[in-house]
Design an enzyme around this catalytic site. Sequence first.
Site, PDB file in Angstrom:
ATOM      1  N   ASP A 217     -10.969  11.325  17.137  1.00 32.13           N
ATOM      2  CA  ASP A 217     -10.880   9.930  17.570  1.00 32.13           C
ATOM      3  C   ASP A 217     -12.059   9.581  18.482  1.00 32.13           C
ATOM      4  OD1 ASP A 217     -10.164   7.499  18.965  1.00 32.13           O
ATOM      5  OD2 ASP A 217      -8.139   7.816  18.179  1.00 32.13           O
TER       6      ASP A 217
ATOM      7  N   ASN B  58       0.877  -1.173   0.000  1.00 31.77           N
ATOM      8  CA  ASN B  58       0.000   0.000   0.000  1.00 31.77           C
ATOM      9  C   ASN B  58       0.913   1.222   0.000  1.00 31.77           C
ATOM     10  OD1 ASN B  58      -1.813   2.047   0.447  1.00 31.77           O
ATOM     11  ND2 ASN B  58      -2.864   1.026   2.146  1.00 31.77           N
TER      12      ASN B  58
ATOM     13  N   ASN C 273     -13.853  -2.078  17.168  1.00 31.67           N
ATOM     14  CA  ASN C 273     -13.419  -1.830  18.550  1.00 31.67           C
ATOM     15  C   ASN C 273     -14.340  -1.012  19.440  1.00 31.67           C
ATOM     16  OD1 ASN C 273     -10.728  -3.062  18.240  1.00 31.67           O
ATOM     17  ND2 ASN C 273     -10.427  -1.410  16.772  1.00 31.67           N
TER      18      ASN C 273
ATOM     19  N   GLU D 213      -7.620  -6.130   4.322  1.00 31.43           N
ATOM     20  CA  GLU D 213      -7.451  -5.746   2.917  1.00 31.43           C
ATOM     21  C   GLU D 213      -6.162  -6.322   2.332  1.00 31.43           C
ATOM     22  OE1 GLU D 213      -8.409  -1.911   4.640  1.00 31.43           O
ATOM     23  OE2 GLU D 213      -9.145  -1.288   2.675  1.00 31.43           O
TER      24      GLU D 213
HETATM   25  P1  ADP Z   1      -8.326   4.396   8.772  1.00 32.07           P
HETATM   26  O1  ADP Z   1      -9.629   4.823   8.186  1.00 32.07           O
HETATM   27  O2  ADP Z   1      -7.338   5.510   8.871  1.00 32.07           O
HETATM   28  O3  ADP Z   1      -7.784   3.103   8.222  1.00 32.07           O
HETATM   29  P2  ADP Z   1      -8.911   2.864  11.162  1.00 32.07           P
HETATM   30  O4  ADP Z   1      -9.810   1.891  10.525  1.00 32.07           O
HETATM   31  O5  ADP Z   1      -7.623   2.385  11.712  1.00 32.07           O
HETATM   32  O6  ADP Z   1      -8.674   4.143  10.271  1.00 32.07           O
HETATM   33  O7  ADP Z   1      -9.732   3.569  12.349  1.00 32.07           O
HETATM   34  C1  ADP Z   1      -9.168   4.539  13.165  1.00 32.07           C
HETATM   35  C2  ADP Z   1     -10.249   5.083  14.092  1.00 32.07           C
HETATM   36  O8  ADP Z   1     -10.876   4.007  14.798  1.00 32.07           O
HETATM   37  C3  ADP Z   1      -9.706   5.984  15.200  1.00 32.07           C
HETATM   38  O9  ADP Z   1      -9.638   7.318  14.767  1.00 32.07           O
HETATM   39  C4  ADP Z   1     -10.707   5.791  16.305  1.00 32.07           C
HETATM   40  O10 ADP Z   1     -11.748   6.750  16.181  1.00 32.07           O
HETATM   41  C5  ADP Z   1     -11.292   4.435  16.077  1.00 32.07           C
HETATM   42  N1  ADP Z   1     -10.831   3.457  17.065  1.00 32.07           N
HETATM   43  C6  ADP Z   1      -9.731   2.694  17.028  1.00 32.07           C
HETATM   44  N2  ADP Z   1      -9.635   1.931  18.131  1.00 32.07           N
HETATM   45  C7  ADP Z   1     -10.715   2.240  18.889  1.00 32.07           C
HETATM   46  C8  ADP Z   1     -11.204   1.795  20.150  1.00 32.07           C
HETATM   47  N3  ADP Z   1     -10.548   0.900  20.865  1.00 32.07           N
HETATM   48  N4  ADP Z   1     -12.346   2.335  20.584  1.00 32.07           N
HETATM   49  C9  ADP Z   1     -13.004   3.246  19.868  1.00 32.07           C
HETATM   50  N5  ADP Z   1     -12.613   3.696  18.686  1.00 32.07           N
HETATM   51  C10 ADP Z   1     -11.478   3.199  18.198  1.00 32.07           C
END
Ligand code: ADP
Length: 396
Positions: free
Chosen positions: A278, A7, A334, A383
Site C-alpha cells: 500500500d 462485478n 489520492n 467503471e
Molecule cells: P484496485 O486496483 O484493487 O481496484 P484501487 O484502485 O482501489 O485498487 O487502489 C488501491 C491502492 O491505492 C492502495 O493499495 C493504495 O496503495 C492506494 N491508495 C488508496 N488511497 C490512497 C491514499 N489516500 N494515498 C495513497 N495511496 C492510496
Amino acid sequence: MKIISINAGSSSLKFSLFDMDDKKVIASGLFERIGIDGSSYTIKYNGEKIKTEAELATHTDAVKILLDKLVTLNIIKSLDEIDGVGHRLVHGKDKYKESCLITDEVVNDLIAFKDFAPLHNPANVLGIQAFREVLPNVPMVGVFDTAFHQTMDEEAYLYPVPYFWYKAHGVRKYGFHGTSHRYIAKTISEKLGRDNLRIISCHVGNGGSITAIKDGKCVDTSMGFTPLAGIMMGTRSGDVDPSIITYVMEQEGLNAKEVIDDLNKKSGLLGLSEISSDMRDIVSAMDSDDEEKKAKARRAFLKYTRTVTNYIAEYYVLLGGVDVICFTAGLGENSEPFRKKVCENLACLGVKLDSEANKVMGEFKKISSDDSTIPVYVVPTDEELMIALDTLKLIS
Ligand code: ADP
C-alpha cells in the site's frame, strides 16, 4: 429507468444500482465470501449502510438476496423497475471489440477464453448465470475490460516472438482496465470540450496500467497478455526479463507457476520495500526514523514512479506529443507524493505541477500550473457508471 452494474468475482459480487435519468447511484454494495464460511453482504443506500451475515452458498443466493433487499428496503417498488443488468467481463480476446448483449454465444466464449483469465472469466459466468436464473426476462449487457484496447495496431499488440505463438495460441498484448481508460477519455473530452485529444491515461491502483489514447481510441497500453505486464504495481512486478523465471526456478527449487505467482503476489511495492503493497505505508515509511526502513521504502517509491514515468515518456513520443495527462484509481486519485514525483520526472517535457492543487483527493481537478506545457488532471474513474451507460445504450 434503472440499471444494475455487476462485478462478479469468484467469491464476491459487487453491485451498483443506477437511476439512469440522473445517472446517480441509488444503492450499492458487496456480497462477500460466497461459497465460503462467514459470508456476508453490505448494502449502502440513502446515506445508510447495512452489513448482514447470511448464508451465501452460490452467486444465485447472493442475487436472490440482493433483489429481495432492493424491494424490502424500499429502494425500488418492484423488480419490474430493473430495466437492464450490465456485467463487467474481463477477457473477450480479440473477438469482442465493444460491449454487447449477453447471449449463449457470449457465455460460451467466456468459458472458451478461460485460460486467458482463469480467475475472472469463470466468475463472470457465475454472475451471468445467477441473474439469468432470477431475472430471466431482463436484458443483460457484457462490458469487457479488454474491448477498449482492440483498436491497437499490430505494431502495438504483437510481441517479437515466433509469429506462430500468436496465430496458434493467441499470444499477444490484450490490455486491461479498458472500461476505466474509456471512461477517463470520455470524461476529459467532455470536460475540455474536445474529441481530438492525445491523452495519456494513468490508472494506478493496486493494479495499474498506462494507456495512450488518440481521438478516443486506444493506441497502446502497458498491460499485456496478462495484467502482470507494464508498470510496477502493489504486488505485481510489471515488466521483467523473462529469463529471470527459469533462473529463479533453479536457484529456489520452484516450478514456473510458483515463480509467476511470486511475480504476481510478492513483487512490486511489497516485494521491493519488504514493508507493504500500500503506497500510504510506503510514503509514511519514507519519513521513518529507522534509516533501514526509510531506505527500503525509498527504493520502492523511486522504482515505482520511474516505471510510470517511463511509460508516459514512451507514449508521449508514440502520440507525437500529448494534450493531457490524467491520473485515476487508488493512487492516481489520492496520492499527492506519487503524482508529485511522476510530474517532477517529466519536468524536461515542460510538465509543472501546482502543488496546492495537487493536494486533491478523489475529485476532478487540474493539478498542473497554468504554464505547464501539458495539462495534468485528476479524473476519478467510474467503471460502474460506464457499464450502466453501455447497458442503457444497448437495451434502448
Ligand atoms: P484496485 O486496483 O484493487 O481496484 P484501487 O484502485 O482501489 O485498487 O487502489 C488501491 C491502492 O491505492 C492502495 O493499495 C493504495 O496503495 C492506494 N491508495 C488508496 N488511497 C490512497 C491514499 N489516500 N494515498 C495513497 N495511496 C492510496
